[in-house]
Design a protein around this motif. Structure first.
Motif, PDB file in Angstrom:
ATOM      1  N   MET A   1       0.846  -1.172   0.000  1.00 13.62           N
ATOM      2  CA  MET A   1       0.000   0.000   0.000  1.00 13.62           C
ATOM      3  C   MET A   1       0.888   1.230   0.000  1.00 13.62           C
ATOM      4  O   MET A   1       1.991   1.198   0.519  1.00 13.62           O
ATOM      5  CB  MET A   1      -0.883   0.012   1.238  1.00 13.62           C
ATOM      6  CG  MET A   1      -1.955  -1.012   1.196  1.00 13.62           C
ATOM      7  SD  MET A   1      -3.234  -0.856   2.445  1.00 13.62           S
ATOM      8  CE  MET A   1      -2.555   0.130   3.697  1.00 13.62           C
ATOM      9  N   CYS A   2       0.371   2.283  -0.577  1.00 12.81           N
ATOM     10  CA  CYS A   2       1.129   3.532  -0.578  1.00 12.81           C
ATOM     11  C   CYS A   2       0.179   4.713  -0.633  1.00 12.81           C
ATOM     12  O   CYS A   2      -0.973   4.592  -1.017  1.00 12.81           O
ATOM     13  CB  CYS A   2       2.118   3.576  -1.738  1.00 12.81           C
ATOM     14  SG  CYS A   2       1.357   3.590  -3.353  1.00 12.81           S
ATOM     15  N   PHE A   3       0.715   5.852  -0.194  1.00 11.63           N
ATOM     16  CA  PHE A   3      -0.028   7.108  -0.228  1.00 11.63           C
ATOM     17  C   PHE A   3      -0.172   7.603  -1.657  1.00 11.63           C
ATOM     18  O   PHE A   3       0.717   7.432  -2.483  1.00 11.63           O
ATOM     19  CB  PHE A   3       0.744   8.214   0.513  1.00 11.63           C
ATOM     20  CG  PHE A   3       0.412   8.343   1.951  1.00 11.63           C
ATOM     21  CD1 PHE A   3      -0.867   8.659   2.369  1.00 11.63           C
ATOM     22  CD2 PHE A   3       1.391   8.172   2.905  1.00 11.63           C
ATOM     23  CE1 PHE A   3      -1.157   8.802   3.705  1.00 11.63           C
ATOM     24  CE2 PHE A   3       1.108   8.315   4.245  1.00 11.63           C
ATOM     25  CZ  PHE A   3      -0.169   8.623   4.644  1.00 11.63           C
ATOM     26  N   ASN A   4      -1.274   8.268  -1.914  1.00 13.52           N
ATOM     27  CA  ASN A   4      -1.410   9.094  -3.106  1.00 13.52           C
ATOM     28  C   ASN A   4      -0.732  10.403  -2.727  1.00 13.52           C
ATOM     29  O   ASN A   4      -1.154  11.071  -1.795  1.00 13.52           O
ATOM     30  CB  ASN A   4      -2.894   9.306  -3.423  1.00 13.52           C
ATOM     31  CG  ASN A   4      -3.125  10.237  -4.575  1.00 13.52           C
ATOM     32  OD1 ASN A   4      -2.310  11.096  -4.880  1.00 13.52           O
ATOM     33  ND2 ASN A   4      -4.256  10.082  -5.215  1.00 13.52           N
ATOM     34  N   GLU A   8      -3.285  12.995   1.097  1.00  8.94           N
ATOM     35  CA  GLU A   8      -2.776  12.204   2.216  1.00  8.94           C
ATOM     36  C   GLU A   8      -3.821  11.302   2.860  1.00  8.94           C
ATOM     37  O   GLU A   8      -3.538  10.621   3.829  1.00  8.94           O
ATOM     38  CB  GLU A   8      -2.172  13.129   3.270  1.00  8.94           C
ATOM     39  CG  GLU A   8      -0.919  13.823   2.799  1.00  8.94           C
ATOM     40  CD  GLU A   8      -0.313  14.691   3.885  1.00  8.94           C
ATOM     41  OE1 GLU A   8      -0.955  14.927   4.918  1.00  8.94           O
ATOM     42  OE2 GLU A   8       0.818  15.136   3.686  1.00  8.94           O
ATOM     43  N   LYS A  10      -5.757   9.171   0.812  1.00  2.04           N
ATOM     44  CA  LYS A  10      -6.066   8.127  -0.161  1.00  2.04           C
ATOM     45  C   LYS A  10      -4.908   7.147  -0.276  1.00  2.04           C
ATOM     46  O   LYS A  10      -3.762   7.547  -0.459  1.00  2.04           O
ATOM     47  CB  LYS A  10      -6.336   8.759  -1.528  1.00  2.04           C
ATOM     48  CG  LYS A  10      -6.823   7.780  -2.574  1.00  2.04           C
ATOM     49  CD  LYS A  10      -7.211   8.538  -3.835  1.00  2.04           C
ATOM     50  CE  LYS A  10      -7.866   7.646  -4.849  1.00  2.04           C
ATOM     51  NZ  LYS A  10      -8.291   8.411  -6.038  1.00  2.04           N
ATOM     52  N   LEU A  11      -5.226   5.843  -0.164  1.00  2.00           N
ATOM     53  CA  LEU A  11      -4.217   4.800  -0.260  1.00  2.00           C
ATOM     54  C   LEU A  11      -4.478   3.890  -1.447  1.00  2.00           C
ATOM     55  O   LEU A  11      -5.628   3.551  -1.743  1.00  2.00           O
ATOM     56  CB  LEU A  11      -4.217   3.931   1.001  1.00  2.00           C
ATOM     57  CG  LEU A  11      -3.928   4.607   2.334  1.00  2.00           C
ATOM     58  CD1 LEU A  11      -4.041   3.585   3.458  1.00  2.00           C
ATOM     59  CD2 LEU A  11      -2.560   5.245   2.327  1.00  2.00           C
ATOM     60  N   PHE A  54      -8.458   1.508  -4.361  1.00  2.00           N
ATOM     61  CA  PHE A  54      -8.099   2.662  -3.543  1.00  2.00           C
ATOM     62  C   PHE A  54      -9.077   2.788  -2.392  1.00  2.00           C
ATOM     63  O   PHE A  54     -10.261   2.495  -2.542  1.00  2.00           O
ATOM     64  CB  PHE A  54      -8.143   3.950  -4.373  1.00  2.00           C
ATOM     65  CG  PHE A  54      -7.199   3.932  -5.529  1.00  2.00           C
ATOM     66  CD1 PHE A  54      -5.896   4.363  -5.385  1.00  2.00           C
ATOM     67  CD2 PHE A  54      -7.616   3.458  -6.764  1.00  2.00           C
ATOM     68  CE1 PHE A  54      -5.026   4.332  -6.462  1.00  2.00           C
ATOM     69  CE2 PHE A  54      -6.745   3.426  -7.846  1.00  2.00           C
ATOM     70  CZ  PHE A  54      -5.447   3.859  -7.690  1.00  2.00           C
ATOM     71  N   THR A  56     -10.139   5.736   0.625  1.00  2.00           N
ATOM     72  CA  THR A  56      -9.959   7.123   1.039  1.00  2.00           C
ATOM     73  C   THR A  56     -10.591   7.318   2.414  1.00  2.00           C
ATOM     74  O   THR A  56     -11.747   6.949   2.624  1.00  2.00           O
ATOM     75  CB  THR A  56     -10.611   8.094   0.039  1.00  2.00           C
ATOM     76  OG1 THR A  56     -10.082   7.838  -1.261  1.00  2.00           O
ATOM     77  CG2 THR A  56     -10.343   9.544   0.425  1.00  2.00           C
ATOM     78  N   ALA A  63      -5.250   7.163   7.539  1.00  2.00           N
ATOM     79  CA  ALA A  63      -4.503   6.588   6.412  1.00  2.00           C
ATOM     80  C   ALA A  63      -3.101   6.178   6.856  1.00  2.00           C
ATOM     81  O   ALA A  63      -2.612   5.104   6.496  1.00  2.00           O
ATOM     82  CB  ALA A  63      -4.434   7.578   5.262  1.00  2.00           C
ATOM     83  N   LYS A  64      -2.452   7.022   7.645  1.00  2.00           N
ATOM     84  CA  LYS A  64      -1.106   6.701   8.134  1.00  2.00           C
ATOM     85  C   LYS A  64      -1.123   5.478   9.032  1.00  2.00           C
ATOM     86  O   LYS A  64      -0.238   4.628   8.956  1.00  2.00           O
ATOM     87  CB  LYS A  64      -0.517   7.900   8.879  1.00  2.00           C
ATOM     88  CG  LYS A  64      -0.127   9.020   7.963  1.00  2.00           C
ATOM     89  CD  LYS A  64       0.418  10.199   8.727  1.00  2.00           C
ATOM     90  CE  LYS A  64       0.687  11.356   7.783  1.00  2.00           C
ATOM     91  NZ  LYS A  64       1.133  12.551   8.492  1.00  2.00           N
ATOM     92  N   LEU A  67      -1.491   2.450   6.924  1.00  2.00           N
ATOM     93  CA  LEU A  67      -0.258   2.219   6.184  1.00  2.00           C
ATOM     94  C   LEU A  67       0.777   1.470   7.018  1.00  2.00           C
ATOM     95  O   LEU A  67       1.599   0.724   6.479  1.00  2.00           O
ATOM     96  CB  LEU A  67       0.313   3.560   5.729  1.00  2.00           C
ATOM     97  CG  LEU A  67       1.250   3.550   4.551  1.00  2.00           C
ATOM     98  CD1 LEU A  67       0.531   3.052   3.310  1.00  2.00           C
ATOM     99  CD2 LEU A  67       1.779   4.944   4.311  1.00  2.00           C
TER     100      LEU A  67
END
Length: 79
Positions: A1-4, A8, A10-11, A54, A56, A63-64, A67
């Motif tokens: 997984m990663c950030f858009n 900040e 949305k993954l 995705f 959001t 989100a963090k 992650l």
């Protein structure tokens, strides 16, 4: 997984099992905070899932937190 990088909250979620539905993703990620939306990429011609999507959140902190965890959706490790 990663950030858009532009958003900040949305993954990107990769490696989704083929039978995964939006509700499966929302139920899984709701434990980190309020989920605004979940999308699963589909092939425009066949309509079949492409194995990624995705999620959001309303808050960047949710989100963090997501992650920093390991995720299994429908019995499969997703990235």
């Amino acid at each position: 997984m990663c950030f858009n990088m532009d958003n900040e909250t949305k993954l990107f979620v990769g490696g989704l099992p083929w039978g995964t539905e939006k509700d499966d993703m929302k139920n899984h990620f709701s434990k980190y905070g309020e989920v605004v939306s979940c999308t699963i990429a589909k092939d425009r011609f066949s309509g079949n899932a492409r194995g990624f999507g995705f999620v959001t959140f309303t808050l960047p902190a949710a989100a963090k937190e997501a992650l920093n965890d390991t995720h299994h959706i429908n019995g499969k490790l997703v990235l």
